[in-house]
Design a protein around this motif. Structure first.
Motif, PDB file in Angstrom:
ATOM      1  N   CYS A   1      55.170 -53.570  26.644  1.00 53.00           N
ATOM      2  CA  CYS A   1      55.077 -54.917  27.225  1.00 53.00           C
ATOM      3  C   CYS A   1      56.452 -55.573  27.192  1.00 53.00           C
ATOM      4  CB  CYS A   1      54.071 -55.764  26.457  1.00 53.00           C
ATOM      5  SG  CYS A   1      54.075 -57.500  26.949  1.00 53.00           S
ATOM      6  N   SER A   2      56.873 -56.094  28.327  1.00 54.60           N
ATOM      7  CA  SER A   2      58.218 -56.672  28.425  1.00 54.60           C
ATOM      8  C   SER A   2      58.201 -58.194  28.408  1.00 54.60           C
ATOM      9  CB  SER A   2      58.885 -56.209  29.722  1.00 54.60           C
ATOM     10  OG  SER A   2      58.615 -54.862  29.990  1.00 54.60           O
ATOM     11  N   CYS A   3      57.100 -58.780  27.920  1.00 53.13           N
ATOM     12  CA  CYS A   3      56.979 -60.243  27.932  1.00 53.13           C
ATOM     13  C   CYS A   3      58.237 -60.945  27.403  1.00 53.13           C
ATOM     14  CB  CYS A   3      55.798 -60.692  27.087  1.00 53.13           C
ATOM     15  SG  CYS A   3      54.281 -60.842  28.018  1.00 53.13           S
TER      16      CYS A   3
ATOM     17  N   ILE B   1      60.802 -61.127  29.991  1.00 51.46           N
ATOM     18  CA  ILE B   1      60.309 -61.969  31.089  1.00 51.46           C
ATOM     19  C   ILE B   1      60.458 -63.439  30.707  1.00 51.46           C
ATOM     20  CG2 ILE B   1      58.227 -62.531  32.449  1.00 51.46           C
ATOM     21  CD1 ILE B   1      58.387 -59.646  32.924  1.00 51.46           C
TER      22      ILE B   1
ATOM     23  N   CYS C   1      58.411 -54.412  34.780  1.00 49.06           N
ATOM     24  CA  CYS C   1      57.706 -53.940  33.577  1.00 49.06           C
ATOM     25  C   CYS C   1      56.885 -52.714  33.963  1.00 49.06           C
ATOM     26  CB  CYS C   1      56.785 -55.023  33.029  1.00 49.06           C
ATOM     27  SG  CYS C   1      55.663 -54.388  31.764  1.00 49.06           S
TER      28      CYS C   1
ATOM     29  N   LEU D   1      54.262 -51.537  32.817  1.00 54.90           N
ATOM     30  CA  LEU D   1      52.811 -51.691  32.749  1.00 54.90           C
ATOM     31  C   LEU D   1      52.240 -52.587  33.848  1.00 54.90           C
ATOM     32  CD1 LEU D   1      52.272 -52.157  28.900  1.00 54.90           C
ATOM     33  CD2 LEU D   1      52.565 -50.063  30.210  1.00 54.90           C
ATOM     34  N   PHE D   2      53.113 -53.346  34.514  1.00 57.90           N
ATOM     35  CA  PHE D   2      52.678 -54.342  35.499  1.00 57.90           C
ATOM     36  C   PHE D   2      51.808 -53.711  36.577  1.00 57.90           C
ATOM     37  CE2 PHE D   2      53.674 -56.915  39.422  1.00 57.90           C
ATOM     38  CZ  PHE D   2      53.100 -58.110  39.010  1.00 57.90           C
TER      39      PHE D   2
ATOM     40  N   CYS E   1      48.421 -53.092  32.970  1.00 58.58           N
ATOM     41  CA  CYS E   1      48.300 -54.514  32.641  1.00 58.58           C
ATOM     42  C   CYS E   1      47.891 -55.308  33.885  1.00 58.58           C
ATOM     43  CB  CYS E   1      49.629 -55.028  32.093  1.00 58.58           C
ATOM     44  SG  CYS E   1      49.587 -56.767  31.656  1.00 58.58           S
TER      45      CYS E   1
ATOM     46  N   ALA F   1      47.734 -56.650  28.949  1.00 59.61           N
ATOM     47  CA  ALA F   1      48.404 -56.037  27.798  1.00 59.61           C
ATOM     48  C   ALA F   1      49.274 -57.054  27.076  1.00 59.61           C
ATOM     49  CB  ALA F   1      49.248 -54.855  28.263  1.00 59.61           C
ATOM     50  N   GLY F   2      49.663 -58.095  27.762  1.00 58.34           N
ATOM     51  CA  GLY F   2      50.517 -59.094  27.112  1.00 58.34           C
ATOM     52  C   GLY F   2      50.105 -60.492  27.525  1.00 58.34           C
TER      53      GLY F   2
ATOM     54  N   CYS G   1      51.712 -62.887  28.860  1.00 58.52           N
ATOM     55  CA  CYS G   1      52.220 -63.409  30.139  1.00 58.52           C
ATOM     56  C   CYS G   1      51.268 -63.079  31.283  1.00 58.52           C
ATOM     57  CB  CYS G   1      53.598 -62.831  30.455  1.00 58.52           C
ATOM     58  SG  CYS G   1      54.793 -63.149  29.181  1.00 58.52           S
ATOM     59  N   MET G   2      50.326 -62.165  31.044  1.00 57.58           N
ATOM     60  CA  MET G   2      49.343 -61.812  32.064  1.00 57.58           C
ATOM     61  C   MET G   2      48.031 -62.573  31.855  1.00 57.58           C
ATOM     62  SD  MET G   2      48.969 -60.025  34.779  1.00 57.58           S
ATOM     63  CE  MET G   2      49.862 -58.495  35.052  1.00 57.58           C
TER      64      MET G   2
ATOM     65  N   CYS H   1      53.694 -63.223  34.560  1.00 57.16           N
ATOM     66  CA  CYS H   1      53.125 -61.974  35.091  1.00 57.16           C
ATOM     67  C   CYS H   1      51.855 -62.253  35.890  1.00 57.16           C
ATOM     68  CB  CYS H   1      52.846 -61.000  33.955  1.00 57.16           C
ATOM     69  SG  CYS H   1      54.362 -60.517  33.108  1.00 57.16           S
TER      70      CYS H   1
HETATM   71  S1  SF4 Z   1      52.169 -59.126  30.267  1.00 61.32           S
HETATM   72 FE1  SF4 Z   1      51.790 -57.121  31.189  1.00 61.32          FE
HETATM   73  S2  SF4 Z   1      53.083 -57.028  33.018  1.00 61.32           S
HETATM   74 FE2  SF4 Z   1      53.792 -58.739  31.748  1.00 61.32          FE
HETATM   75  S3  SF4 Z   1      55.448 -57.860  30.532  1.00 61.32           S
HETATM   76 FE3  SF4 Z   1      53.599 -57.711  29.279  1.00 61.32          FE
HETATM   77  S4  SF4 Z   1      52.742 -55.693  29.780  1.00 61.32           S
HETATM   78 FE4  SF4 Z   1      54.265 -56.138  31.361  1.00 61.32          FE
END
Ligand code: SF4
Lengths: 73, 366
Positions: free
Chosen positions: B315-317, B320, B330, B332-333, B337, B343-344, B346-347, B354
């Motif tokens: 996860c790259s939150c 971001i 990211c 997983l985007f 996710c 997964a994070g 921000c989603m 996200c």
């Molecule tokens: S919330 Fe989901 S899409 Fe956003 S950085 Fe985390 S893993 Fe990636």
């Protein structure tokens, strides 16, 4: 999460007030804006009026919001 | 639309200003607030702007910046006997390393969604034999409402109400971003309703120390376009300043009473931000005279020993939230996710960057 909506104060009792638009009514605290009076517009966030608005400004924001909602639907 | 502020005219004005920027110069403007991120996504503003103007999303979604240690702490509380968690709905599905509140609830934890901290107080009066813990997230907009609620609890002498303060403050995080070498920003779209409380003064350091401008902005697409035009004019004329675009909602002095309540109940303390780490005086703790209402004190919550996993792998939150990556970067985007299976954080929140990209910006190439 920091969203706040402009609503009109209908009734004030102590530090609580009934605010609402059209038919919808809601109880909010005016403890952070004790200067508000019935008929004022306030910005409401998390059950509190956080700012008293000038009526025209609030109406303007509102009508804009309504326009946008209509455009979005 | 109001005449003269119509979106097309504003876009034309922004384009005209953008042509006056030095050749090869790209202006990076951060929209700090999650509500702005959502509005920008929904209206497609990012794509309407000229190529040399980039809007970068910032750390302004309170749920998204809540740290994994804080999530671990409230999940621990949720699992205790006799505790009822009262929370804003936004927090329910935020995935921690050990799951979410919603999952804890399905295992039997008592979790109630409230719209106001005052509702949590009412729960405490109603369930006098249970411990009601309100999860206090939010910036300066929300902290005074929680402060006032704590004062009310004290006035009423309620013995079963407490608050887990995870509040965060906006000016310190902007300072931290500006001191970070990876982050390149030319100006800020400042959060309207945070400034309803703070007024302009706490943001004056932007022009004074960093020579960056900030425009306090309303939440309609036209407000945001106008703010971009104001920032561009500042940049072109070389006069960085804090200006208010959001006139109806913000007075230069903010709401002094709300700040007084905040100061009476809370004291600034170091806080952990997801992706940004520890930032001095960027959070709020309850003052000693309100200790009885401090859940951290009442339930002896301690920092867990040893390292805590900081995020889900991949996860790259964090990046971001700093604006150094966008969601499509990211891995997983949209695959591992999605809003249905985040997964994070921000989603999860509709204000998360996200989630906004997923809903609105996916077909436009970010
Ligand atoms: S919330 Fe989901 S899409 Fe956003 S950085 Fe985390 S893993 Fe990636």
């Amino acid at each position: 999460m920091c969203l706040a909506v402009p609503l009109k104060v209908r009734k004030k009792e102590g530090d609580m007030a009934e605010v609402g638009l059209k038919g919808l009514r809601q109880q909010v605290s005016v403890a952070l804006t004790p200067e508000v009076k019935e008929g004022d517009w306030v910005l409401v966030h998390a059950g509190f009026a956080i700012q008293r608005l000038e009526e025209n400004d609030a109406l303007e924001t509102l009508s804009l919001l309504e326009e946008l909602n209509e455009a979005g639907n | 639309m109001r005449p003269g502020t119509d979106a097309a005219q504003l876009v034309a004005r922004v384009e005209k200003l953008a042509r006056r920027l030095p050749a090869g110069k790209t202006v990076h403007i951060m929209e700090v607030c999650g509500t702005h991120t959502h509005a920008i996504g929904k209206s497609g503003l990012r794509q309407l702007l000229p190529g040399n103007i980039r809007l970068i999303s910032g750390p302004g979604c309170p749920v998204c910046v809540t740290h994994d240690r804080e999530i671990a702490a409230y999940l621990d509380l949720a699992e205790r006997d006799n505790v009822v968690i009262a929370t804003f709905g936004d927090l329910l599905r935020v995935p921690g390393v050990r799951g979410s509140l919603a999952e804890a609830r399905s295992r039997g934890a008592a979790v109630k969604v409230v719209y106001s901290p005052l509702e949590a107080l009412q729960l405490a009066e109603q369930y006098w034999d249970r411990e009601i813990v309100f999860l206090a997230v939010g910036f300066e907009t929300t902290a005074p409402t929680v402060g006032m609620t704590v004062k009310k609890a004290k006035e009423k002498g309620l013995g079963n109400f407490s608050v887990l303060s995870m509040h965060k403050l906006v000016p310190p995080v902007l300072e931290a971003l500006l001191l970070d070498d990876q982050v390149r920003l030319d100006g800020f779209i400042l959060p309207g309703h945070v400034c309803t409380i703070t007024g302009v003064v706490p943001f004056q350091f932007l022009p004074r120390r960093f020579e960056k401008g900030g425009v306090i902005t309303g939440f309609e697409p036209c407000d945001i376009l106008q703010a971009v035009a104001m920032l561009l004019a500042q940049i072109i004329e070389g006069r960085p300043a804090v200006e208010i675009q959001y006139r109806p909602g913000v007075r230069p002095e903010g709401n002094p009473l709300a700040r007084q309540v905040m100061q009476e109940v809370f004291v600034p303390q170091e806080a952990r931000w997801r992706g940004l780490g520890q930032i001095a005086a960027s959070g709020l703790a309850l003052r000693e005279q309100f200790r009885a209402y401090d859940a951290a004190f009442r339930f002896s919550l301690r920092e867990p020993a040893g390292p805590v996993l900081e995020k889900k792998p991949g996860c790259s939150c964090g990046d971001i939230l700093k604006g150094i990556r966008i969601p499509p970067q990211c891995p997983l985007f949209k695959t591992a996710c999605t809003p249905a299976n985040p997964a994070g954080p921000c989603m999860v929140s509709s204000e998360g960057t996200c989630a906004a990209y997923y809903r609105y910006e996916q077909y436009r190439g970010g």
